[in-house]
Motif scaffolding. Structure first.
Motif, short mmCIF file in Angstrom:
data_model
loop_
_atom_site.label_atom_id
_atom_site.label_comp_id
_atom_site.label_asym_id
_atom_site.label_seq_id
_atom_site.Cartn_x
_atom_site.Cartn_y
_atom_site.Cartn_z
N THR A 461 -2.39 -12.61 -1.35
CA THR A 461 -2.63 -11.54 -2.31
C THR A 461 -1.73 -11.65 -3.53
OG1 THR A 461 -1.02 -10.14 -1.23
CG2 THR A 461 -3.31 -9.87 -0.53
N GLY A 462 -0.67 -12.39 -3.39
CA GLY A 462 0.29 -12.48 -4.48
C GLY A 462 1.15 -11.23 -4.60
N ILE A 463 1.06 -10.32 -3.59
CA ILE A 463 1.89 -9.10 -3.65
C ILE A 463 3.22 -9.41 -2.94
CG2 ILE A 463 2.04 -6.64 -3.06
CD1 ILE A 463 -1.05 -6.68 -2.83
N LYS A 464 4.27 -9.55 -3.73
CA LYS A 464 5.55 -10.02 -3.17
C LYS A 464 6.18 -9.01 -2.20
CE LYS A 464 6.83 -13.82 -5.77
NZ LYS A 464 5.90 -13.82 -6.91
N ASN A 465 6.06 -7.70 -2.53
CA ASN A 465 6.73 -6.72 -1.66
C ASN A 465 5.80 -6.12 -0.60
OD1 ASN A 465 5.23 -5.19 -3.30
ND2 ASN A 465 6.94 -3.99 -4.16
N LEU A 466 4.69 -6.79 -0.35
CA LEU A 466 3.81 -6.36 0.75
C LEU A 466 4.60 -6.44 2.06
CD1 LEU A 466 0.20 -7.58 1.42
CD2 LEU A 466 1.95 -7.93 3.17
N ARG A 467 4.38 -5.41 2.90
CA ARG A 467 5.20 -5.42 4.12
C ARG A 467 4.37 -4.90 5.28
NH1 ARG A 467 8.34 -1.44 6.68
NH2 ARG A 467 7.50 0.45 5.73
N ILE A 468 4.60 -5.47 6.45
CA ILE A 468 3.91 -4.95 7.64
C ILE A 468 4.88 -4.06 8.42
CG2 ILE A 468 2.74 -5.53 9.81
CD1 ILE A 468 1.65 -8.02 8.51
N GLY A 469 4.46 -2.84 8.66
CA GLY A 469 5.33 -1.89 9.36
C GLY A 469 4.62 -1.34 10.60
N LYS A 482 2.28 1.47 -4.99
CA LYS A 482 1.23 1.94 -5.91
C LYS A 482 0.91 0.91 -7.00
CE LYS A 482 -0.32 6.01 -4.81
NZ LYS A 482 0.37 7.27 -4.49
N SER A 483 1.99 0.33 -7.59
CA SER A 483 1.77 -0.56 -8.73
C SER A 483 0.99 -1.82 -8.37
CB SER A 483 3.12 -0.94 -9.35
OG SER A 483 3.89 -1.54 -8.34
N ASN A 484 0.98 -2.16 -7.07
CA ASN A 484 0.28 -3.38 -6.65
C ASN A 484 -1.13 -3.15 -6.14
OD1 ASN A 484 2.38 -5.28 -7.20
ND2 ASN A 484 3.49 -4.40 -5.46
N ILE A 485 -1.55 -1.90 -6.13
CA ILE A 485 -2.86 -1.59 -5.54
C ILE A 485 -4.01 -2.41 -6.15
CG2 ILE A 485 -4.57 0.27 -5.18
CD1 ILE A 485 -2.19 2.08 -4.57
N PRO A 486 -4.00 -2.62 -7.48
CA PRO A 486 -5.12 -3.41 -8.03
C PRO A 486 -5.26 -4.79 -7.39
CG PRO A 486 -3.84 -2.41 -9.80
CD PRO A 486 -3.11 -2.12 -8.54
N GLN A 487 -4.19 -5.33 -6.81
CA GLN A 487 -4.27 -6.67 -6.21
C GLN A 487 -4.78 -6.66 -4.77
OE1 GLN A 487 -0.21 -6.98 -7.97
NE2 GLN A 487 -0.47 -9.11 -7.30
N VAL A 488 -4.97 -5.44 -4.19
CA VAL A 488 -5.37 -5.35 -2.78
C VAL A 488 -6.80 -5.88 -2.59
CG1 VAL A 488 -5.94 -3.72 -0.94
CG2 VAL A 488 -3.85 -3.43 -2.25
N THR A 497 -2.30 7.43 2.64
CA THR A 497 -1.77 7.40 1.28
C THR A 497 -0.40 8.08 1.27
OG1 THR A 497 -3.98 7.55 0.45
CG2 THR A 497 -2.22 8.04 -1.12
N LEU A 498 0.58 7.40 0.75
CA LEU A 498 1.91 8.00 0.62
C LEU A 498 2.16 8.25 -0.88
CD1 LEU A 498 3.95 5.63 2.95
CD2 LEU A 498 2.76 7.72 3.58
N ALA A 499 3.29 8.87 -1.20
CA ALA A 499 3.58 9.19 -2.60
C ALA A 499 3.60 7.92 -3.45
CB ALA A 499 4.91 9.92 -2.69
N ASN A 500 4.22 6.88 -2.92
CA ASN A 500 4.41 5.67 -3.72
C ASN A 500 3.67 4.45 -3.21
OD1 ASN A 500 6.04 6.49 -5.79
ND2 ASN A 500 7.79 6.61 -4.38
N ALA A 501 2.96 4.63 -2.11
CA ALA A 501 2.35 3.44 -1.51
C ALA A 501 1.05 3.80 -0.79
CB ALA A 501 3.33 2.82 -0.53
N GLU A 502 0.31 2.76 -0.46
CA GLU A 502 -0.88 2.93 0.38
C GLU A 502 -0.69 2.06 1.61
OE1 GLU A 502 -4.02 4.49 -0.21
OE2 GLU A 502 -3.26 5.51 -1.99
#
Ligand SMILES: Nc1ncnc2c1ncn2[C@@H]1O[C@H](COP(=O)(O)OP(=O)(O)OP(=O)(O)O)[C@@H](O)[C@H]1O
Length: 867
Positions: A461-469, A482-488, A497-502
């Motif tokens: 995806t090219g999303i560097k801070n993608l993380r599995i939790g 949030k800022s990386n959502i377009p790359q999903v 949905t969280l305040a800053n992330a999905e």
């Protein structure tokens, strides 16, 4: 309105446990409702909330977290409440409808099993008493160690004797039949000492009771020694049915019944234990300042508890005492091996209490590691023991079981740093069980898969801070800010949905999740099951663990004696069956360690021809200290300890009695004088020629003449009837006259030196009676303000010329002569002459008192026709 089903379940259970606070398990909490909640909120200082119960008003509720429950249970128990623990009996996740719940255990002060909350060197006893007329069965159990003692007191008309026997255990709870509690003034004392006292009677036939006891020990009543002891059997049966009702588990750790008789040990009643400050000091109720405080250098909890027991039960058998003394001597002389032994003992945990936790299934994996770390030292201990030759140490060495099979079992099965929780996994060591290894691999590899997948997805995806939790609700998820959502990519399924992330999942992620979680769940379940199997295996060996624990305790106490002997310069006493007590340069074991002044040693030599010592001397001179020191040295010798003296030969003493100061009975609401007299009466009834009696100012509680006459009569009685060795401290100097009159009586005084206005205490016991009281000088020393001391002197001087007092004395003596005594007139005349010729005016009050005393004696002799 109908109550909710859960509340209905609660109320049904609560109905059965009305007298207890019900801890009702709801998920991760124990909740309390209604009145229980109100009590708990107040006593535990926790929030009182409410819960919808389906009724008009919300039900008051208070809760404590499951993991912290022990702390709160303890707190309630200490405040005198009973606590019933109601658990969920099935897994809530799997239950259909309402989760099954029931009470699994009830805690009372005498049955708490959580040793962390107790002083490790103190036993926690539950005592069961059965009274039938003048016969009593008494048994005491410590459920945290499995120790159980029982005795029977027959034809015992003196309830104080029963009180003394129970007090020995300092129980936190007593159960008894109704008869025992009726009109028993001592119950109040127990209750004042924070001991719960309740009636408990089990309506069983006697045969059923015997059966209950036989089942517990898996032995016949003859073998157990209870066949002809019906009172004891009754108390034991009550104890076991009570424990079974409360604990709802087999009590396998209570497997030895130690029966003792009235004369198995030296008789030490509660007064003696208190007055001699054996277990705690009277001043601050602490171990410091007591004999126990001086002697306790034990390094294991088991040793600490055993030492207390030895102190309360000095031996009567020379051979047994000698066996201990020889062992102490050997340890005393062998510094190197003693230190080595001590070093290994130091690493041993409380095996007795750990063994009990196994039975109660409250043991956790970390506890097993404590057991392992303890057992690891046992072969070394045995090796050192082999170097000793004294009887007792040899015998211990021969019987010493190093329990290495248990060590090996734990070593190969339990991880070195396991979790404390049973349902969290991380318990079983790699290599112990194939399936555990496989599952563990799956779960660790699964974690690698997750890490790989994370790296892969970042790449794709090219999303560097993608993380599995991971969380409990969604399981594994992919988190993207949030800022990386377009790359999903489209294949991601949005979950949250969280305040800053999905957060998203993918089918691939869910597949891996299933393998990992399945493995982890299975692993936890299997580890739990294996742990229980190991626990059961060790439980089968519980008697062996308990036996070794007792030997460790014994070695620990003997080493402690040797250490104290070295530090405090004690010597080995000689004990025999002679009737003499000879002590040279004896010291008070406690005072010598805490006193600012250097301790003055004193001798004693009393035996059949001179059994009674009358000790006079000013206040503060050291009379009580001297008498107590003699009793303490005798007691120390008979528990097998060395003693503070330069030479000691003790003819074994059967009982020590003390009559000193206030006693427990004062708290039972009797007057000082009543207590004093009933204690004296009790001593006179129970003492034998082999006893040691310490009487400190007997008679002080009443008027001078009454007191003096009582003291006189008591000495006479002991001298003629009992012939016990007796130390009698008194301010009645008149009593020193007995020396010439009774063959076995000797006068001693604690010497002082008079310098001008002051006195100096020499602390030396010397033959002869004291002639002055020095009361005013002593009060000056004690810090009474100067002006008061001076005023006291003035008053004394004026008293010495006070005619009123003199004439009162004269009147009294005349009354004595005229009215009370029926004598011949000539004899009466001679008395009257005496009084008439007496120059009362020129006497000091003391001389006048002495004179009156002489007159009284003369009158008595006249009456009996001696003159
Ligand atoms: N042999 C001794 N050597 C050193 N100090 C001592 C000795 N005996 C007693 N003392 C000290 O003297 C203090 C008073 O002793 P103790 O209480 O025995 O006196 P007493 O004669 O019984 O007094 P009273 O008649 O007032 O009860 C003790 O607390 C102790 O500090």
């Amino acid at each position: 309105m109908a109550v909710t089903p859960m509340m209905e379940q609660y109320l049904k259970i609560k109905e059965k446990y009305k007298d207890a606070i019900l801890f009702f398990r709801l998920g991760d909490f124990y909740e309390m409702f209604y009145e229980d909640a109100e009590i708990a909120a107040k006593e535990l200082e926790i929030a009182l909330t409410g819960r919808d119960a389906g009724t008009e008003e919300r039900a008051p509720m208070a809760g404590v977290p499951y993991h912290a429950a022990d702390f709160y249970i303890d707190k309630l128990i200490k405040k005198g409440y009973k606590v019933a623990i109601c658990e969920q009996l099935e897994d809530p996740a799997k239950a259909k409808g309402l989760v099954k719940r029931d009470v699994v255990r009830i805690y009372t002060p005498g049955t708490i099993i959580n040793p962390e909350s107790m002083d490790e060197k103190t036993n926690n006893y539950l005592v069961s008493v059965f009274k039938g007329r003048d016969n009593y069965g008494i048994c005491a159990v410590d459920v945290t160690t499995g120790d159980l003692y029982a005795t029977e007191l027959k034809n015992c008309k003196d309830i104080k004797r029963v009180y003394d026997e129970i007090t020995k255990y300092a129980p936190s709870e007593i159960i008894a039949n109704e008869d025992f509690l009726k009109n028993n003034k001592y119950i109040k004392i127990f209750k004042n000492n924070n001991c719960a006292v309740n009636i408990y009677e089990k309506q069983l036939d006697y045969e059923e009771k015997i059966k209950l006891i036989e089942t517990q020990f898996n032995k016949k009543s003859e073998e157990l020694g209870i066949k002809d002891k019906p009172y004891m059997a009754n108390s034991l049966a009550a104890l076991f049915s009570y424990l079974q009702e409360l604990q709802k588990t087999a009590l396998k750790h209570i497997n030895k019944l130690l029966i003792y008789e009235d004369n198995s040990y030296m008789g030490l009643d509660s007064n003696a234990i208190k007055n001699l400050e054996i277990l705690e000091s009277n001043r601050n109720k602490s171990k410091k300042g007591s004999l126990l405080g001086v002697l306790d250098k034990t390094v294991t909890p088991m040793g600490g508890r055993l030492l207390k027991k030895w102190l309360e039960e000095p031996l009567l058998n020379k051979e047994h005492i000698d066996a201990r003394l020889e062992a102490v001597e050997e340890l005393f002389n062998d510094y190197k091996n003693r230190q080595d032994l001590k070093q290994f003992l130091n690493k041993i945990y409380d095996l007795e209490r750990l063994a009990s936790k196994i039975v109660y299934q409250s043991i956790n994996p970390k506890d097993f590691i404590s057991i392992k770390l303890s057992l690891q030292n046992l072969p070394y201990i045995k090796e050192i023991l082999e170097k000793f030759n004294s009887r007792l140490l040899k015998e211990i060495c021969e019987k010493f079981d190093t329990l290495q099979d248990i060590y090996e079992l734990i070593d190969k099965s339990i991880k070195d740093d396991p979790s404390t929780q049973l349902k969290e996994g991380n318990i079983i060591k790699d290599g112990y069980n194939e399936t555990v290894d496989k599952l563990r691999k799956a779960s660790t590899e699964g974690k690698n898969w997750i890490a790989n997948l994370e790296a892969e997805e970042r790449e794709k995806t090219g999303i560097k801070n993608l993380r599995i939790g991971y969380n409990k609700v969604f399981g594994y998820y992919i988190e993207v800010t949030k800022s990386n959502i377009p790359q999903v990519p489209e294949r991601y399924i949005r979950k949250q949905t969280l305040a800053n992330a999905e957060r998203y999942v993918t089918p691939e992620l869910k597949e891996i999740e299933e393998t990992i979680l399945g493995a982890e769940e299975k692993l936890i379940e299997l580890e739990y099951q294996l742990f229980n199997e190991i626990r059961e295996k060790v439980e089968l060996q519980i008697v062996r663990i308990q036996n070794t624990a007792k030997y460790i305790a014994t070695i620990d106490v003997l080493i402690s004696f040797a250490e104290v002997a070295e530090t405090n310069r004690y010597i080995k006493p000689i004990v025999d069956y002679s009737d003499r007590i000879v002590i040279k340069e004896g010291r008070h074991p406690v005072i010598e360690t805490i006193s600012d002044e250097s301790y003055v040693a004193n001798d004693i030599d009393i035996g059949p021809e001179n059994p009674i010592m009358i000790i006079t001397g000013p206040n503060m001179a050291g009379k009580s200290t001297y008498m107590r020191q003699v009793a303490l040295i005798v007691l120390m010798a008979q528990i097998g300890s060395f003693v503070p003296a330069s030479y000691t030969k003790i003819g074994i003493v059967d009982k020590i009695f003390t009559r000193v100061g206030a006693s427990d009975d004062i708290f039972a609401g009797q007057s000082t004088f009543m207590v004093e007299m009933s204690e004296v009466a009790n001593i006179l009834k129970s003492a034998t020629s082999k006893s040691l009696i310490i009487l400190d100012e007997v008679g002080r509680g009443t008027s001078t003449y009454d007191g003096m006459s009582i003291a006189h009569a008591v000495i006479e009685y002991i001298h003629e009837k009992i012939k016990a060795k007796t130390l009698f401290a008194t301010h009645y100097h008149e009593l020193t006259k007995l020396e010439g009159k009774m063959r076995g009586v000797r006068n001693y005084n604690v010497s002082v030196e008079e310098r001008e206005d002051d006195i100096i205490f020499l602390r030396k016991i010397v033959p002869g009676g004291a002639d002055k009281s020095y009361g005013i000088q002593v009060s000056k020393l004690a810090g009474l303000p100067y002006s008061i001391v001076e005023r006291a002197k003035e008053i004394l001087n004026s008293l010495e010329s006070d005619k009123v007092i003199k004439s009162e004395l004269e009147n009294a003596s005349q009354q004595l002569a005229f009215t009370q005594i029926d004598i011949f007139s000539t004899a009466k005349d001679s008395l009257i002459d005496d009084i008439a010729n007496c120059d009362v005016d020129n006497m000091t009050p003391i001389q006048a008192l002495n004179y009156l005393y002489e007159l009284k004696e003369k009158a008595i002799s006249l009456r009996s026709g001696v003159l």
